[in-house]
Every structure is written in C-alpha cells, then in structure tokens.
Enzyme design. Structure first.
Site, mmCIF file in Angstrom:
data_model
loop_
_atom_site.group_PDB
_atom_site.id
_atom_site.type_symbol
_atom_site.label_atom_id
_atom_site.label_comp_id
_atom_site.label_asym_id
_atom_site.label_seq_id
_atom_site.Cartn_x
_atom_site.Cartn_y
_atom_site.Cartn_z
ATOM 1 N N ASP A 34 -16.680 36.816 36.890
ATOM 2 C CA ASP A 34 -15.634 35.613 36.933
ATOM 3 C C ASP A 34 -14.421 36.559 37.685
ATOM 4 N N THR A 37 -8.989 34.534 38.349
ATOM 5 C CA THR A 37 -7.828 33.929 38.984
ATOM 6 C C THR A 37 -6.940 33.720 38.075
ATOM 7 N N ILE A 63 -17.394 34.538 43.342
ATOM 8 C CA ILE A 63 -18.827 33.920 43.677
ATOM 9 C C ILE A 63 -18.970 33.948 45.209
ATOM 10 N N ALA A 85 -17.871 28.582 37.675
ATOM 11 C CA ALA A 85 -16.678 28.999 38.565
ATOM 12 C C ALA A 85 -16.395 27.946 39.336
ATOM 13 N N SER A 88 -10.183 24.009 39.612
ATOM 14 C CA SER A 88 -10.331 23.056 38.742
ATOM 15 C C SER A 88 -9.399 21.960 38.763
ATOM 16 N N THR A 128 -18.645 17.331 37.421
ATOM 17 C CA THR A 128 -17.626 16.433 36.730
ATOM 18 C C THR A 128 -17.916 14.837 37.061
ATOM 19 N N ASP A 129 -17.284 14.065 36.300
ATOM 20 C CA ASP A 129 -17.278 12.650 36.400
ATOM 21 C C ASP A 129 -16.331 12.271 37.514
ATOM 22 N N GLU A 130 -15.576 13.153 38.050
ATOM 23 C CA GLU A 130 -14.669 12.649 39.376
ATOM 24 C C GLU A 130 -15.486 12.640 40.582
ATOM 25 N N TYR A 153 -10.283 18.057 45.171
ATOM 26 C CA TYR A 153 -11.087 18.753 44.226
ATOM 27 C C TYR A 153 -12.411 17.830 43.922
ATOM 28 N N ALA A 155 -14.056 15.959 45.981
ATOM 29 C CA ALA A 155 -14.905 15.940 47.117
ATOM 30 C C ALA A 155 -15.609 17.491 47.098
ATOM 31 N N LYS A 157 -16.453 19.115 44.668
ATOM 32 C CA LYS A 157 -17.434 19.135 43.477
ATOM 33 C C LYS A 157 -18.514 18.256 43.959
ATOM 34 N N ASN A 182 -13.167 14.514 31.021
ATOM 35 C CA ASN A 182 -12.375 15.470 30.766
ATOM 36 C C ASN A 182 -12.269 16.133 29.582
ATOM 37 N N ASN A 252 -3.793 7.021 29.344
ATOM 38 C CA ASN A 252 -2.894 8.346 29.152
ATOM 39 C C ASN A 252 -1.839 7.869 28.363
HETATM 40 P P1 NAD Z 1 -10.813 26.965 34.521
HETATM 41 O O1 NAD Z 1 -9.936 26.625 35.574
HETATM 42 O O2 NAD Z 1 -10.375 26.937 33.180
HETATM 43 O O3 NAD Z 1 -11.603 27.917 34.776
HETATM 44 C C1 NAD Z 1 -12.320 28.539 36.138
HETATM 45 C C2 NAD Z 1 -13.059 29.827 36.130
HETATM 46 O O4 NAD Z 1 -13.519 29.983 37.207
HETATM 47 C C3 NAD Z 1 -11.743 30.834 35.765
HETATM 48 O O5 NAD Z 1 -12.036 31.848 34.872
HETATM 49 C C4 NAD Z 1 -11.481 31.413 37.339
HETATM 50 O O6 NAD Z 1 -11.019 32.666 37.069
HETATM 51 C C5 NAD Z 1 -13.010 31.588 37.698
HETATM 52 N N1 NAD Z 1 -13.088 31.272 39.472
HETATM 53 C C6 NAD Z 1 -12.503 30.453 40.065
HETATM 54 N N2 NAD Z 1 -12.623 30.818 41.294
HETATM 55 C C7 NAD Z 1 -13.696 31.764 41.156
HETATM 56 C C8 NAD Z 1 -14.654 32.571 42.017
HETATM 57 N N3 NAD Z 1 -14.108 32.214 43.488
HETATM 58 N N4 NAD Z 1 -15.431 33.361 41.809
HETATM 59 C C9 NAD Z 1 -15.624 33.653 40.300
HETATM 60 N N5 NAD Z 1 -14.801 33.162 39.590
HETATM 61 C C10 NAD Z 1 -13.899 32.185 39.835
HETATM 62 O O7 NAD Z 1 -11.961 25.664 34.562
HETATM 63 P P2 NAD Z 1 -12.538 24.891 33.554
HETATM 64 O O8 NAD Z 1 -11.904 23.675 32.880
HETATM 65 O O9 NAD Z 1 -13.018 25.927 32.574
HETATM 66 O O10 NAD Z 1 -13.794 24.344 34.257
HETATM 67 C C11 NAD Z 1 -14.832 24.817 34.421
HETATM 68 C C12 NAD Z 1 -15.869 24.148 35.133
HETATM 69 O O11 NAD Z 1 -16.193 22.775 34.622
HETATM 70 C C13 NAD Z 1 -15.526 23.729 36.581
HETATM 71 O O12 NAD Z 1 -16.604 23.731 37.429
HETATM 72 C C14 NAD Z 1 -14.944 22.216 36.562
HETATM 73 O O13 NAD Z 1 -15.036 21.579 37.865
HETATM 74 C C15 NAD Z 1 -16.035 21.739 35.720
HETATM 75 N N6 NAD Z 1 -15.608 20.695 34.736
HETATM 76 C C16 NAD Z 1 -14.181 20.790 34.257
HETATM 77 C C17 NAD Z 1 -13.709 19.644 33.404
HETATM 78 C C18 NAD Z 1 -12.366 19.744 32.748
HETATM 79 O O14 NAD Z 1 -12.027 18.740 32.238
HETATM 80 N N7 NAD Z 1 -11.914 20.917 32.674
HETATM 81 C C19 NAD Z 1 -14.520 18.686 33.330
HETATM 82 C C20 NAD Z 1 -15.799 18.612 33.897
HETATM 83 C C21 NAD Z 1 -16.095 19.538 34.662
HETATM 84 P P1 TYD Z 2 -5.801 16.003 34.401
HETATM 85 O O1 TYD Z 2 -5.649 16.662 33.207
HETATM 86 O O2 TYD Z 2 -5.250 16.828 35.366
HETATM 87 O O3 TYD Z 2 -7.278 15.664 34.665
HETATM 88 P P2 TYD Z 2 -7.968 14.783 35.790
HETATM 89 O O4 TYD Z 2 -7.008 14.483 36.665
HETATM 90 O O5 TYD Z 2 -8.807 15.814 36.388
HETATM 91 O O6 TYD Z 2 -8.611 13.806 34.943
HETATM 92 O O7 TYD Z 2 -5.030 14.722 34.005
HETATM 93 C C1 TYD Z 2 -5.649 13.767 33.372
HETATM 94 C C2 TYD Z 2 -4.828 12.507 33.362
HETATM 95 O O8 TYD Z 2 -3.306 12.764 32.994
HETATM 96 C C3 TYD Z 2 -4.807 11.973 34.929
HETATM 97 O O9 TYD Z 2 -4.800 10.575 34.868
HETATM 98 C C4 TYD Z 2 -3.441 12.485 35.383
HETATM 99 C C5 TYD Z 2 -2.508 12.451 34.275
HETATM 100 N N1 TYD Z 2 -1.373 13.565 34.254
HETATM 101 C C6 TYD Z 2 -0.126 13.041 34.089
HETATM 102 O O10 TYD Z 2 0.158 11.761 33.772
HETATM 103 N N2 TYD Z 2 0.905 13.817 34.284
HETATM 104 C C7 TYD Z 2 0.668 15.031 34.480
HETATM 105 O O11 TYD Z 2 1.722 15.916 34.507
HETATM 106 C C8 TYD Z 2 -0.943 15.650 34.572
HETATM 107 C C9 TYD Z 2 -1.035 17.164 34.877
HETATM 108 C C10 TYD Z 2 -1.856 14.685 34.489
#
Ligand code: NAD
Ligand code: TYD
Length: 342
Positions: A34, A37, A63, A85, A88, A128-130, A153, A155, A157, A182, A252
C-alpha cells in the site's frame, strides 16, 4: 493459494478483508502492499500486526512502480494478487482525475503484467457497481451488461476491468472480478457519505445532501462484501465477473433519516446543497449470480447503516485525528463555498 498480496490493504475495505483472511485461513500469509495515500492508514491494521506477526507483512509501495511490485512478489513468493488499491472517491475524481488514471488504470496494468511475468499468478480485481453507469426505472445491472461509466472514477475502474478481462482472454491469466455496491462499516475514511454524515452529526454540523437526496444506492455492510470476495477468490469461475450487493437500494434521504435516528440527532441537521456534477441517479445490481455461488448478506441496508453509525459513535479516537489533517483542507474546498438550496 497461500501467499497473498493484498494491494490497498491499508484502506477501508482492504483492511477488513485482510482481517477476514487471517482469521479464516490459518496457513495463509498476507503481504499488504500500500502506498499509504491520504486514505491508507496503518492504524487500520494495528491489531492485525500485533495478532499475526508471523503471517502478516506490510510493504509501503505504489502499484505503479513495477520494480517494487516485482521485488515484493519475489521477496514474499506471492502466488495470488487481490487488488483493492485505487483512488476511490467520486468527488475527488471530479476535482482532479489525474491520480485516478494513474493508479486505477496504469497501476492495474502493472499488477497484471507482474502476474503474467511470474507465471500467471491468480489475480482478483475489486471493481464497483459504478462501472455500469446509472440505472433507470426498475432495471438492475447484470454482469453481462455493457459498462457505461459516467464519472472519471467510474471510467478509471471500468478501464481496469477491461484490462483485466483482456489479460484473461489474451494471456490466459486466471482472473476474477467482483463489482461491489456502496460499502459501509468500520474504518471508512470520512469523505464518503455515511461516515461524513455521522461524524458531522456527532459534532452538530449540517449534513450536506446533494440536490434533492432522491438518488438511490445499495448500502452494503463491508464484511458481507469481503465474504463475497473471499468466496469468488476460492470458488468463482475463472474469467467471470460477480456483482456483490444486497440487491435492494434506498434513497439518500431515507439513509440520512435512519442514521440520524440511530444516533439520536435531529432531522434539522439535513441541508440540501448544490448537486454533484454528473451525479448518478441510481445504482442497483442483480446479485443472483453470487447468491447462486453460495453467498448471502448478513445485513440489510438499514442494519448496515445502523451498525456503521454505532461504530463511529464508539470509535471517535479513530476518526477525530483525521478531521484535523488533510481532510480539513479537502472539506473546505468541497463544501466551503457550496451553494445551499432553498
Ligand atoms: P480507500 O480509498 O479506503 O482505500 C484505498 C487504498 O489504496 C488506500 O489504502 C490507499 O493508500 C491505497 N492506494 C491508493 N493508491 C495506491 C497506489 N498507487 N499504490 C498502492 N496503494 C494505493 O478505498 P476503499 O473504499 O477501501 O476501496 C477499495 C477498493 O474497492 C477500490 O478499488 C474501490 O474502487 C473498490 N470499491 C469501493 C467501494 C466503496 O463503497 N468504498 C465499492 C465498490 C468497490
Ligand atoms: P459516496 O459515498 O461518495 O459514494 P458514491 O458516489 O460512490 O456512490 O456518495 C453516496 C451518495 O451520497 C451519492 O449519491 C452522493 C451522496 N452524497 C451526498 O449527498 N453528500 C455528500 O456530502 C456526499 C459525499 C455524498
């Protein structure tokens, strides 16, 4: 499968996944790779380091750095890569997409090349579902649907998913992909909506709801997601994609009301603000494929929101220091001059 490199393992989902693997498989060794960041935190893995000194190692690295990635694979005789990684956060990708393209696209390419170079290592990509874009009416995204990402983001992924699939088809790399809805739960950086709203509310600050708050998301508990990833890693069909989510979305505004009720704060904290650019209106996936593989979620969206809110109430010592650092600057930039809607 024994020596697993978890990239991005110091982030939110990654640290929960590492904990699950170490608890469940007594013979596995985990190397977290990791960059640390703003979103990566060693504190997220403090207990893991103390509990599993012989089976857990941390390597700080990017990475995108092929030399260091290869050296780490060699040093720890890695046989499996699970790639969490990424940059996100959608809002940050709108402010500055650069790091998203570098890490999410080029970084994935570096990992795929390394997996190929070392004799086609097992590779799992966290997606991700996005990538499906926003979904209309009552439709649900299927794994076979074409990707139609709409934010930088999403795009980045989707590009990574294309690359992973290309390495399977072209080079026979043994890959799987999971697309999660999410995630919410312990250790999520407070830029994401639920930890942002809970921590704001606990500090009696307004909750900035984008636009009308009628956007829909499937909020799933992070451990449910991690169990789905574990299942696909071990039992998934090579070359296949699996959606992971509850399959039931909510608005939301409904989410905000549940979390305010859970922590006993008033609805008057809700403040509608100027919407996110290109805001995806609704995500919702069809999850029958992962269910058929033998997975089911333990939490509904509502239970996940309540459990998450309680974790933030009980863990101020984790999030309070975050609010005073880089986050403060980010918050000011993102919300400081944002128009409040009537
Ligand atoms: P996060 O932002 O909490 O963590 C990302 C981690 O990646 C951090 O520890 C960061 O230091 C590390 N990182 C970033 N750039 C790096 C690099 N260049 N080299 C090595 N490490 C690096 O993210 P998260 O919410 O834990 O998401 C993890 C994964 O799951 C991501 O790929 C994200 O796209 C995917 N995902 C997230 C969600 C969500 O709701 N959070 C949903 C679906 C998929
Ligand atoms: P987020 O947690 O950023 O996830 P994603 O956009 O990847 O789904 O946001 C979840 C939802 O919440 C999204 O519809 C955007 C909304 N949102 C707000 O209304 N206010 C905020 O301050 C944030 C960060 C998100």
């Amino acid at each position: 499968m024994q020596n697993i490199m978890v990239t991005g393992g110091a982030g939110f989902i990654g640290c929960n996944f590492v904990r699950l693997l170490l608890e469940k498989y007594a013979d596995y060794k985990i190397t977290v790779y990791d960059k640390l960041t703003y979103a990566g935190r060693l504190e997220n893995l403090q207990d893991v380091a103390a509990q599993y000194p012989d089976r857990y190692t941390f390597v700080q690295g990017d990475i995108c750095d092929a030399t260091q990635v290869e050296q780490t694979v060699k040093d720890y005789t890695i046989d499996t890569i699970v790639n969490f990684a990424a940059e996100s956060h959608v809002d940050r990708s709108i402010m500055n997409p650069d790091a998203f393209i570098k890490t999410d696209v080029y970084g994935t390419y570096v990992l795929l090349e390394t997996a190929r170079k070392f004799g086609n290592l097992r590779y799992h990509q966290i997606s991700t579902d996005e990538v499906y874009g926003h979904i209309h009416g009552e439709e649900r995204s299927l794994e076979t649907d074409a990707m139609a990402p709409r934010s930088p983001y999403a795009a980045s992924k989707a590009s990574a998913d294309h690359l992973v699939n290309a390495y399977y088809i072209t080079f026979g790399l043994p890959i799987t992909i999971t697309r999660g809805a999410n995630n919410i739960g312990p250790f999520q950086y407070p830029e994401k909506v639920i930890p942002l709203f809970v921590t704001n509310a606990l500090n009696d600050q307004k909750l900035p709801v984008y636009g009308d708050g009628q956007q829909m998301r499937d909020y799933q508990y992070v451990m449910d997601h991690c169990e789905g990833i574990d299942l696909v890693l071990h039992k998934g069909v090579i070359g296949e994609v699996y959606n992971i989510g509850t399959g039931k979305e909510m608005t939301n505004l409904a989410m905000v009301e549940i979390l305010l009720d859970e922590i006993g704060k008033p609805r008057s904290l809700i403040q509608h603000v100027e919407d996110r650019l290109g805001h995806d209106r609704r995500y919702c996936m069809d999850v029958r494929k992962i269910i058929a593989l033998g997975w089911e979620p333990d939490y509904t969206c509502e239970e996940a929101i309540r459990a998450t809110a309680r974790w933030y109430v009980a863990n101020r010592a984790w999030w309070e220091p975050i609010l005073s650092g880089e986050f403060k600057e980010y918050y000011q930039k993102m919300y400081g001059n944002r128009k409040v809607l009537a």
